[in-house]
Design a protein around this motif. Structure first.
Motif, mmCIF file in Angstrom:
data_model
loop_
_atom_site.group_PDB
_atom_site.id
_atom_site.type_symbol
_atom_site.label_atom_id
_atom_site.label_comp_id
_atom_site.label_asym_id
_atom_site.label_seq_id
_atom_site.Cartn_x
_atom_site.Cartn_y
_atom_site.Cartn_z
ATOM 1 N N ILE A 111 -3.714 6.758 1.721
ATOM 2 C CA ILE A 111 -4.828 7.682 1.533
ATOM 3 C C ILE A 111 -5.850 7.523 2.657
ATOM 4 C CG2 ILE A 111 -6.807 8.188 0.041
ATOM 5 C CD1 ILE A 111 -4.904 7.495 -2.326
ATOM 6 N N ALA A 112 -6.208 6.288 2.971
ATOM 7 C CA ALA A 112 -7.192 6.043 4.029
ATOM 8 C C ALA A 112 -6.691 6.516 5.385
ATOM 9 C CB ALA A 112 -7.533 4.553 4.089
ATOM 10 N N LEU A 113 -5.427 6.246 5.676
ATOM 11 C CA LEU A 113 -4.885 6.661 6.979
ATOM 12 C C LEU A 113 -4.752 8.173 7.094
ATOM 13 C CD1 LEU A 113 -2.198 3.927 7.660
ATOM 14 C CD2 LEU A 113 -4.411 4.235 8.760
ATOM 15 N N GLN A 114 -4.328 8.821 6.035
ATOM 16 C CA GLN A 114 -4.205 10.281 6.092
ATOM 17 C C GLN A 114 -5.560 10.936 6.322
ATOM 18 O OE1 GLN A 114 -2.152 11.301 2.475
ATOM 19 N NE2 GLN A 114 -0.150 10.993 3.410
ATOM 20 N N ARG A 115 -6.594 10.432 5.664
ATOM 21 C CA ARG A 115 -7.930 10.996 5.875
ATOM 22 C C ARG A 115 -8.396 10.743 7.306
ATOM 23 N NH1 ARG A 115 -12.935 9.135 6.540
ATOM 24 N NH2 ARG A 115 -14.662 10.378 5.790
ATOM 25 N N HIS A 116 -8.213 9.521 7.783
ATOM 26 C CA HIS A 116 -8.700 9.163 9.113
ATOM 27 C C HIS A 116 -7.965 9.936 10.210
ATOM 28 C CE1 HIS A 116 -10.576 6.713 12.183
ATOM 29 N NE2 HIS A 116 -9.391 6.502 12.716
ATOM 30 N N VAL A 117 -6.663 9.965 10.138
ATOM 31 C CA VAL A 117 -5.878 10.656 11.169
ATOM 32 C C VAL A 117 -6.114 12.160 11.098
ATOM 33 C CG1 VAL A 117 -3.528 11.144 11.956
ATOM 34 C CG2 VAL A 117 -4.167 8.817 11.336
ATOM 35 N N GLY A 118 -6.258 12.693 9.895
ATOM 36 C CA GLY A 118 -6.531 14.120 9.752
ATOM 37 C C GLY A 118 -7.862 14.519 10.382
ATOM 38 N N ARG A 119 -8.857 13.687 10.217
ATOM 39 C CA ARG A 119 -10.168 13.971 10.824
ATOM 40 C C ARG A 119 -10.182 13.732 12.327
ATOM 41 N NH1 ARG A 119 -15.010 13.663 7.056
ATOM 42 N NH2 ARG A 119 -14.061 14.084 5.046
ATOM 43 N N ALA A 120 -9.315 12.831 12.800
ATOM 44 C CA ALA A 120 -9.284 12.526 14.218
ATOM 45 C C ALA A 120 -8.429 13.505 15.009
ATOM 46 C CB ALA A 120 -8.751 11.108 14.440
#
Length: 125
Positions: A111-120
């Motif tokens: 969940i944390a990685l999907q949010r971070h990579v999606g925003r980046a």
């Protein structure tokens, strides 16, 4: 996001998932060796997914509030404790707690990685 940062995030996810997968393979075998029945082993295996089911929405909200670093640190800590617990105390309750911790850590990390990579992400594909 730099290539090195992305590589570190991918490596962290791979390591956390490998921890969970290793425990998911070893814990049922240890439980069977200790004489636990098929139903107990089935419950043990189900616990790996149970935490993810109940943690998904709260973890998403937590990641939205705190970003990437704090949830990742918590997930690494949970996975470490989950991997260490049955090593120090090879009993069925410890294996159940380990399943909950490593399964939850893996789910929270995704969940944390999907949010971070999606925003980046920049641009469109």
């Amino acid at each position: 996001m730099s290539g090195a940062e992305l590589a570190r995030l991918i490596a962290a996810q791979v390591c956390l998932h490998a921890t969970m997968a290793g425990i998911r393979l070893a814990a049922p075998l240890l439980a069977l060796q200790q004489g636990h029945g098929a139903a107990s082993v089935g419950v043990l295996i189900a616990l790996f997914a149970l935490t993810q089911v109940f943690l998904a929405l709260p973890a998403g909200r937590y990641v939205d509030r705190h970003g990437l670093k704090r949830p990742m640190a918590m997930a690494v800590t949970a996975a470490f404790v989950g991997a260490l617990l049955p090593l120090l105390w090879p009993a069925f309750p410890a294996m159940c707690v380990s399943a909950l911790l490593t399964g939850g850590a893996t789910g929270a990390t995704v969940i944390a990685l999907q949010r971070h990579v999606g925003r980046a992400a920049q641009g469109t594909a």
